[in-house]
Design a protein around this motif. Structure first.
Motif, short mmCIF file in Angstrom:
data_model
loop_
_atom_site.label_atom_id
_atom_site.label_comp_id
_atom_site.label_asym_id
_atom_site.label_seq_id
_atom_site.Cartn_x
_atom_site.Cartn_y
_atom_site.Cartn_z
N ILE A 116 0.84 -1.20 0.00
CA ILE A 116 0.00 0.00 0.00
C ILE A 116 0.88 1.25 0.00
N SER A 117 1.91 1.27 0.81
CA SER A 117 2.80 2.42 0.89
C SER A 117 3.47 2.69 -0.45
N ALA A 118 3.93 1.61 -1.09
CA ALA A 118 4.56 1.76 -2.40
C ALA A 118 3.55 2.24 -3.44
N GLY A 119 2.30 1.78 -3.31
CA GLY A 119 1.24 2.19 -4.25
C GLY A 119 0.96 3.68 -4.18
N VAL A 120 0.92 4.22 -2.97
CA VAL A 120 0.71 5.67 -2.82
C VAL A 120 1.86 6.43 -3.47
N LEU A 121 3.08 5.97 -3.24
CA LEU A 121 4.26 6.63 -3.79
C LEU A 121 4.26 6.60 -5.31
N GLU A 122 3.99 5.44 -5.89
CA GLU A 122 4.07 5.31 -7.35
C GLU A 122 2.95 6.06 -8.06
N SER A 123 1.86 6.36 -7.36
CA SER A 123 0.72 7.05 -7.98
C SER A 123 1.10 8.43 -8.50
#
Length: 293
Positions: A116-123
């Motif tokens: 989830i943390s990586a998903g927010v960053l990559e967005s």
């Protein structure tokens, strides 16, 4: 994610994740075109939006030519290397951070929160590229290419217009990562265990785990994918959650799963391809790195 878990410098996972992403994209992109057409409001009637996946693929080829299946590919090609690099390397880094700071051992919770943390960053990286791709994949689009789309957005909305759909993209990326990374380890534990020397069986296990993980992630995040596509095409809409409820009320819950079949056909096996290529690249780099040492 490899059986050999000796640590490597972060740039190896960046290269491996990027290579995995480009490989998956080149193989599976036509299915992404079909998925987008199914999701866009108003329906891609010329492409047979109400028909099956292979009917739509065939219809696009017959009426618009085979190259149309790859319309908008340039944008995700430029995106794929850094996006997948962030997805895999950031997830690994967040695992280390949460493991050390919160004293979390290997667990589904660690995988989910890290994803989830990586998903927010990559967005933040993904959103502008997705916006351009959606505009080009629209069958009614008059845009000639990415430059044309970007110029139009900047003229009408300024630089902030390139962030259209950011919140929905955060939901989409984070939920997919949670489902994908959160399920892979558990799926692998259910498969017949193999030794590192059994490379063929290891590849097979990785492909199966990645395919199931990709299917889970894609099923979980498709309502956010539908909302993201519509917001980015129209340039209008509220929060992702409010748009989901609005679509469900006006068009039915089924609409929130528009494009599910091509999405699963792409990101199910595509998740397998990602994991196999990533693991193979990391294994190769691990051999090179430690031989040098």
């Amino acid at each position: 994610m490899s059986i050999d878990n000796r640590p490597l410098p972060g740039y190896y996972s960046i290269i491996s994740g990027g290579t995995a992403g480009v490989t998956e994209l080149l193989i599976m992109y036509p299915l992404d075109t079909v998925k987008t057409r199914m999701q866009l409001k108003g329906g891609a009637t010329a492409a047979g939006a109400n028909n099956g996946v292979f009917s739509i693929l065939s219809n696009i080829v017959k009426t618009e030519g085979p190259l149309r299946l790859y319309k908008g590919l340039l944008s995700p090609i430029f995106l794929e290397m850094p996006k997948r690099a962030i997805k895999f390397s950031a997830t690994d880094e967040f695992r280390k951070i949460y493991g050390e700071k919160l004293n979390w051992g290997p667990s589904p919770k660690l995988q989910v929160i890290s994803g989830i943390s990586a998903g927010v960053l990559e967005s933040f990286l993904v959103t502008p590229f997705e916006l351009v791709k959606i505009k080009l994949q629209d069958p009614n689009s008059a845009f000639k290419g990415p430059k044309d789309v970007i110029s139009s957005i900047l003229k009408s909305k300024g630089i902030i217009g390139m962030a259209t759909g950011l919140e929905a993209t955060m939901w989409r990326q984070s939920v997919w990562n949670a489902g994908y990374f959160g399920s892979i380890s558990h799926i692998k534990s259910l498969l017949p265990q193999v030794s590192p020397e059994e490379k063929g069986k290891t590849l097979f296990n990785n492909f199966i785990a990645g395919t199931i993980g990709g299917t889970i992630g894609s099923t979980m995040n498709i309502p956010f994918d539908v909302v993201k596509s519509r917001i980015q095409l129209s340039g209008q809409g509220g929060s992702a959650l409010s748009e989901i409820f609005k679509i469900a009320q006006k068009e039915g819950v089924k609409t929130l799963f528009s494009g599910w079949t091509p999405k699963i056909l792409r990101l199910g096996p595509g998740g397998g391809v990602l994991l196999v290529v990533f693991d193979q690249m990391m294994g190769m780099f691990r051999d090179i790195h430690y031989k040098k040492i």
